[in-house]
Design a protein around this motif. Sequence first.
Motif, PDB file in Angstrom:
ATOM      1  N   MET A 194       0.853  -1.170   0.000  1.00 43.18           N
ATOM      2  CA  MET A 194       0.000   0.000   0.000  1.00 43.18           C
ATOM      3  C   MET A 194       0.899   1.232   0.000  1.00 43.18           C
ATOM      4  O   MET A 194       1.852   1.317   0.775  1.00 43.18           O
ATOM      5  N   GLU A 195       0.583   2.162  -0.851  1.00 35.65           N
ATOM      6  CA  GLU A 195       1.324   3.425  -0.903  1.00 35.65           C
ATOM      7  C   GLU A 195       0.618   4.437  -0.010  1.00 35.65           C
ATOM      8  O   GLU A 195      -0.608   4.550  -0.027  1.00 35.65           O
ATOM      9  N   ILE A 196       1.400   5.167   0.776  1.00 38.18           N
ATOM     10  CA  ILE A 196       0.843   6.194   1.662  1.00 38.18           C
ATOM     11  C   ILE A 196       1.323   7.560   1.211  1.00 38.18           C
ATOM     12  O   ILE A 196       2.520   7.782   1.049  1.00 38.18           O
ATOM     13  N   ILE A 197       0.373   8.458   1.013  1.00 40.75           N
ATOM     14  CA  ILE A 197       0.651   9.862   0.710  1.00 40.75           C
ATOM     15  C   ILE A 197       0.248  10.648   1.960  1.00 40.75           C
ATOM     16  O   ILE A 197      -0.819  10.410   2.518  1.00 40.75           O
ATOM     17  N   TYR A 198       1.092  11.565   2.378  1.00 48.15           N
ATOM     18  CA  TYR A 198       0.780  12.367   3.562  1.00 48.15           C
ATOM     19  C   TYR A 198       0.319  13.754   3.145  1.00 48.15           C
ATOM     20  O   TYR A 198       0.812  14.303   2.155  1.00 48.15           O
ATOM     21  N   LYS A 199      -0.610  14.315   3.913  1.00 43.70           N
ATOM     22  CA  LYS A 199      -1.162  15.637   3.613  1.00 43.70           C
ATOM     23  C   LYS A 199      -0.063  16.681   3.524  1.00 43.70           C
ATOM     24  O   LYS A 199      -0.050  17.526   2.644  1.00 43.70           O
ATOM     25  N   ASP A 200       0.868  16.637   4.484  1.00 45.59           N
ATOM     26  CA  ASP A 200       1.982  17.583   4.500  1.00 45.59           C
ATOM     27  C   ASP A 200       3.149  16.971   5.272  1.00 45.59           C
ATOM     28  O   ASP A 200       3.058  15.867   5.800  1.00 45.59           O
ATOM     29  N   LYS A 201       4.239  17.704   5.320  1.00 47.44           N
ATOM     30  CA  LYS A 201       5.457  17.216   5.983  1.00 47.44           C
ATOM     31  C   LYS A 201       5.249  17.009   7.488  1.00 47.44           C
ATOM     32  O   LYS A 201       5.834  16.104   8.085  1.00 47.44           O
ATOM     33  N   HIS A 202       4.432  17.852   8.092  1.00 50.35           N
ATOM     34  CA  HIS A 202       4.176  17.742   9.533  1.00 50.35           C
ATOM     35  C   HIS A 202       3.509  16.404   9.861  1.00 50.35           C
ATOM     36  O   HIS A 202       3.935  15.692  10.777  1.00 50.35           O
ATOM     37  N   VAL A 203       2.473  16.048   9.111  1.00 46.30           N
ATOM     38  CA  VAL A 203       1.780  14.777   9.325  1.00 46.30           C
ATOM     39  C   VAL A 203       2.721  13.608   9.042  1.00 46.30           C
ATOM     40  O   VAL A 203       2.748  12.629   9.782  1.00 46.30           O
ATOM     41  N   GLU A 204       3.518  13.726   7.998  1.00 50.43           N
ATOM     42  CA  GLU A 204       4.471  12.673   7.661  1.00 50.43           C
ATOM     43  C   GLU A 204       5.484  12.457   8.786  1.00 50.43           C
ATOM     44  O   GLU A 204       5.803  11.318   9.141  1.00 50.43           O
ATOM     45  N   LYS A 205       5.981  13.556   9.369  1.00 49.94           N
ATOM     46  CA  LYS A 205       6.945  13.444  10.478  1.00 49.94           C
ATOM     47  C   LYS A 205       6.337  12.719  11.666  1.00 49.94           C
ATOM     48  O   LYS A 205       6.977  11.861  12.277  1.00 49.94           O
ATOM     49  N   ILE A 206       5.105  13.060  12.010  1.00 47.71           N
ATOM     50  CA  ILE A 206       4.444  12.420  13.150  1.00 47.71           C
ATOM     51  C   ILE A 206       4.270  10.927  12.901  1.00 47.71           C
ATOM     52  O   ILE A 206       4.458  10.111  13.796  1.00 47.71           O
TER      53      ILE A 206
END
Length: 117
Positions: free
Chosen positions: A1-13
């Motif tokens: 499954m590929e995950i796309i994050y809304k923004d860098k902040h969400v990705e970091k968390i």
Amino acid sequence: MEIIYKDKHVEKICTNLKEAKKVLSGFATDLIAKINLIESVTSFNDIRSYLPFRCHQLQGNRNMYWALDIKGRKCSWRLIIAPLDANHNIITAGPDFFKECIKIKIILVEEVSNHYE
């Protein structure tokens, strides 16, 4: 499954345990484990049907999104996601949505939120 994050902040968390601990404290490892499990599944159908996720569609103006409990029903933290098509457009739940879930290979992680705050 590929995950796309809304923004860098969400990705970091979602990908950095140290950042996750700043936000979720005691539930950080549960979030990271959930992200790892999502990465290992083959389709949105696997996410939707895996009972410990308690995957449920949100209502109202967020009806395109789905929530996953970070650690069971008693935990107020949840992961807000949306299924995406190949062009990264959100797929809304229609009459054939559950048949299509097996074909959905990309999700958007919109946010990590405390449901009761």
